[in-house]
Design an enzyme around this catalytic site. Structure first.
Site, mmCIF file in Angstrom:
data_model
loop_
_atom_site.group_PDB
_atom_site.id
_atom_site.type_symbol
_atom_site.label_atom_id
_atom_site.label_comp_id
_atom_site.label_asym_id
_atom_site.label_seq_id
_atom_site.Cartn_x
_atom_site.Cartn_y
_atom_site.Cartn_z
ATOM 1 N N GLY A 8 110.770 64.791 -58.581
ATOM 2 C CA GLY A 8 109.800 63.724 -58.885
ATOM 3 C C GLY A 8 108.719 64.193 -59.841
ATOM 4 N N LEU A 10 108.065 63.682 -62.905
ATOM 5 C CA LEU A 10 107.471 62.775 -63.900
ATOM 6 C C LEU A 10 106.478 61.811 -63.263
ATOM 7 C CD1 LEU A 10 110.582 61.936 -66.117
ATOM 8 C CD2 LEU A 10 108.773 63.604 -66.542
ATOM 9 N N GLY A 11 106.302 61.891 -61.946
ATOM 10 C CA GLY A 11 105.418 60.967 -61.244
ATOM 11 C C GLY A 11 103.949 61.338 -61.418
ATOM 12 N N ILE A 35 114.625 61.607 -61.389
ATOM 13 C CA ILE A 35 115.812 60.755 -61.547
ATOM 14 C C ILE A 35 115.824 60.102 -62.918
ATOM 15 C CG2 ILE A 35 114.809 58.622 -60.577
ATOM 16 C CD1 ILE A 35 117.506 58.232 -59.093
ATOM 17 N N ARG A 36 114.611 59.987 -63.518
ATOM 18 C CA ARG A 36 114.524 59.362 -64.849
ATOM 19 C C ARG A 36 114.135 60.420 -65.868
ATOM 20 N NH1 ARG A 36 108.780 57.839 -65.355
ATOM 21 N NH2 ARG A 36 107.835 58.435 -63.401
ATOM 22 N N TYR A 142 107.091 52.734 -45.772
ATOM 23 C CA TYR A 142 106.633 54.003 -46.364
ATOM 24 C C TYR A 142 106.000 54.889 -45.279
ATOM 25 C CZ TYR A 142 103.613 56.981 -49.345
ATOM 26 O OH TYR A 142 102.953 58.019 -49.963
ATOM 27 N N LYS A 146 107.045 58.557 -43.747
ATOM 28 C CA LYS A 146 106.143 59.723 -43.825
ATOM 29 C C LYS A 146 105.984 60.381 -42.448
ATOM 30 C CE LYS A 146 105.486 60.088 -48.122
ATOM 31 N NZ LYS A 146 105.977 61.268 -48.844
ATOM 32 N N ILE A 172 95.366 59.083 -54.591
ATOM 33 C CA ILE A 172 95.055 60.070 -55.633
ATOM 34 C C ILE A 172 94.660 59.342 -56.932
ATOM 35 C CG2 ILE A 172 95.931 62.037 -56.947
ATOM 36 C CD1 ILE A 172 95.670 62.555 -53.885
HETATM 37 P P1 NAD Z 1 105.198 58.633 -58.033
HETATM 38 O O1 NAD Z 1 105.785 57.347 -57.587
HETATM 39 O O2 NAD Z 1 104.180 58.611 -59.099
HETATM 40 O O3 NAD Z 1 106.347 59.634 -58.484
HETATM 41 C C1 NAD Z 1 107.537 59.774 -57.760
HETATM 42 C C2 NAD Z 1 108.614 60.228 -58.702
HETATM 43 O O4 NAD Z 1 109.816 60.298 -57.948
HETATM 44 C C3 NAD Z 1 108.852 59.255 -59.872
HETATM 45 O O5 NAD Z 1 108.725 59.925 -61.099
HETATM 46 C C4 NAD Z 1 110.279 58.747 -59.647
HETATM 47 O O6 NAD Z 1 111.007 58.561 -60.839
HETATM 48 C C5 NAD Z 1 110.866 59.875 -58.805
HETATM 49 N N1 NAD Z 1 112.000 59.432 -57.988
HETATM 50 C C6 NAD Z 1 112.179 58.244 -57.337
HETATM 51 N N2 NAD Z 1 113.381 58.211 -56.751
HETATM 52 C C7 NAD Z 1 113.977 59.397 -57.010
HETATM 53 C C8 NAD Z 1 115.226 59.963 -56.662
HETATM 54 N N3 NAD Z 1 116.135 59.289 -55.937
HETATM 55 N N4 NAD Z 1 115.507 61.216 -57.096
HETATM 56 C C9 NAD Z 1 114.606 61.907 -57.835
HETATM 57 N N5 NAD Z 1 113.411 61.431 -58.214
HETATM 58 C C10 NAD Z 1 113.111 60.174 -57.799
HETATM 59 O O7 NAD Z 1 104.642 59.361 -56.722
HETATM 60 P P2 NAD Z 1 103.423 60.400 -56.614
HETATM 61 O O8 NAD Z 1 102.186 59.610 -56.493
HETATM 62 O O9 NAD Z 1 103.522 61.448 -57.657
HETATM 63 O O10 NAD Z 1 103.717 61.002 -55.164
HETATM 64 C C11 NAD Z 1 104.276 62.270 -54.944
HETATM 65 C C12 NAD Z 1 104.276 62.529 -53.445
HETATM 66 O O11 NAD Z 1 102.936 62.439 -52.935
HETATM 67 C C13 NAD Z 1 105.081 61.487 -52.654
HETATM 68 O O12 NAD Z 1 105.668 62.121 -51.540
HETATM 69 C C14 NAD Z 1 104.029 60.519 -52.163
HETATM 70 O O13 NAD Z 1 104.422 59.860 -50.989
HETATM 71 C C15 NAD Z 1 102.867 61.466 -51.911
HETATM 72 N N6 NAD Z 1 101.579 60.792 -51.928
HETATM 73 C C16 NAD Z 1 101.056 60.297 -53.093
HETATM 74 C C17 NAD Z 1 99.808 59.681 -53.079
HETATM 75 C C18 NAD Z 1 99.181 59.133 -54.327
HETATM 76 O O14 NAD Z 1 98.128 58.464 -54.233
HETATM 77 N N7 NAD Z 1 99.745 59.365 -55.507
HETATM 78 C C19 NAD Z 1 99.102 59.571 -51.879
HETATM 79 C C20 NAD Z 1 99.697 60.032 -50.708
HETATM 80 C C21 NAD Z 1 100.920 60.671 -50.737
HETATM 81 C C1 AKB Z 2 100.158 54.595 -51.630
HETATM 82 O O1 AKB Z 2 99.178 53.837 -51.787
HETATM 83 O O2 AKB Z 2 101.284 54.224 -51.268
HETATM 84 C C2 AKB Z 2 99.938 56.069 -51.846
HETATM 85 C C3 AKB Z 2 99.561 56.716 -50.568
HETATM 86 C C4 AKB Z 2 98.169 56.670 -50.080
HETATM 87 O O3 AKB Z 2 100.392 57.274 -49.913
HETATM 88 N N1 AKB Z 2 98.947 56.226 -52.868
#
Ligand code: NAD
Ligand code: AKB
Length: 319
Positions: A8, A10-11, A35-36, A142, A146, A172
């Site tokens: 992941g 690129l996220g 994945i992308r 979700y 978790k 975040i």
């Molecule tokens: P995001 O959605 O920005 O990025 C997730 C990435 O996963 C994307 O680039 C997507 O293309 C990739 N992905 C989706 N399906 C896939 C698959 N089958 N195989 C491979 N890649 C795949 O998410 P994020 O915000 O970067 O979150 C990262 C982690 O942190 C996650 O576990 C999320 O639950 C956790 N998290 C994030 C936040 C937040 O506010 N960003 C808060 C709490 C927890």
């Molecule tokens: C969401 O809003 O789904 C995420 C998280 C807090 O896990 N940013």
């Protein structure tokens, strides 16, 4: 941690974590995957692979080829997207995580980091200063993944001696990569729209208080936990980490200090229900005691930094 794989990548978080880890451990030692594909620093300035975490046969060859000993598993489906497609959320978050854990056992991984979220909570907990040890009864798909993900990690620690760690991130906030379909996304979008249009139509009610964190603190927390001495950890996969808490109205007022003409309207949608089920603030004493967690940013310093970064991007035509 000598050879690191990030899923992941690129996220929102993965894109900045990859850059930070490459700076610390060397570009060739940090293998990014998603994945992308996208034209981005992560994909173009170091090793990058297309990996679907629901299919272990796309992950295995990369682990073998690069002799991976550490995985930061960031691939996931977040809360709002998860409510639109609960089966996709279950498949990616649960099967993705168990695939990573199984490969971790099979290839003798030294460390695996799998994030959790404030989404683990639902009814039956104090919404202010929510304790580390508390009832976990989420109402979103979700959140369910978790909670199950945390339990799965702890199971692999106990059953296989796998070193698996994780943090319950708050929402975040960042200026590099847009968030990927969560409920806290408003706190990022508001900055982009304020800088570009001086206006934001907020999908949460003005009084919705949620825990938030600025990306530099998120990256610091993730790397500090990953590098912490295992013997000092009592918890593993479920560390509360706190930084700041605010509602959309307070954030809008802080933004107005920099952009006085900024206007906001509130039109809550289905994400309001998810936000209302989450805590307003969380108690992170265990993270502070077990691996020395302390945040650097508050609402004022985060807002100043976000506005300055996004104005610079806007002036360059990047947003
Ligand atoms: P995001 O959605 O920005 O990025 C997730 C990435 O996963 C994307 O680039 C997507 O293309 C990739 N992905 C989706 N399906 C896939 C698959 N089958 N195989 C491979 N890649 C795949 O998410 P994020 O915000 O970067 O979150 C990262 C982690 O942190 C996650 O576990 C999320 O639950 C956790 N998290 C994030 C936040 C937040 O506010 N960003 C808060 C709490 C927890
Ligand atoms: C969401 O809003 O789904 C995420 C998280 C807090 O896990 N940013």
């Amino acid at each position: 941690m000598k050879k690191i794989l990030i899923t992941g990548a690129l996220g929102q978080i993965g894109s900045e974590l990859t850059v930070a880890l490459r700076k610390k451990y060397g570009t060739e030692n940090v293998i990014a995957s998603d994945i992308r594909h996208s034209a981005s620093k992560v994909a173009e300035e170091g090793p990058f692979y297309s990996i679907d975490v629901t299919n272990p046969e796309t992950i295995r060859p990369v682990i073998i080829k690069h002799d991976i000993d550490t995985i930061f598993h960031m691939a996931a489906i977040l809360s709002a997207t998860g409510e639109k497609d609960p089966h996709l959320c279950w498949n990616v978050n649960m099967n993705g995580s168990i695939n990573i854990l199984d490969l971790g056992v099979k290839y003798g991984m030294k460390r695996i980091v799998i994030p959790s979220s404030i989404a683990v909570w639902g009814k039956g907990v104090p919404r202010e200063n929510t304790p580390q040890e508390s009832v976990l009864k989420p109402t979103s798909m979700y959140g369910i993944t978790k909670v199950a993900g945390e339990l799965l990690c702890d199971y692999y620690v106990a059953k296989y001696g796998l070193d698996c760690r994780g943090l319950r991130y708050p929402g975040i906030i960042s200026s590099e990569t847009l968030p990927g379909g969560g409920t806290t996304d408003y706190a990022v979008e508001i900055f982009y729209e304020a800088v570009k249009k001086n206006y934001y139509n907020c999908f949460l009610d003005e009084n919705t208080v949620l825990p938030m964190m600025y990306m530099p603190d998120c990256i610091k927390a993730t790397i500090d936990l990953a590098e912490a001495d295992f013997d000092n950890l009592i918890h593993h996969s479920d560390f509360n980490v706190a930084s700041m808490s605010f509602d959309p109205k307070t954030l809008a007022n802080e933004i107005k200090k920099h952009l006085p003409d900024f206007k906001i309207e509130y039109n809550p949608d289905s994400r309001q229900q998810i936000a209302d089920s989450w805590p307003q603030s969380i108690d992170d004493t265990s993270a502070r005691q077990e691996w020395g967690w302390t945040p650097d940013y508050d609402l004022t310093s985060m807002t100043r930094d976000m506005i300055s970064n996004l104005i610079a991007k806007h002036e360059k035509g990047l947003i």
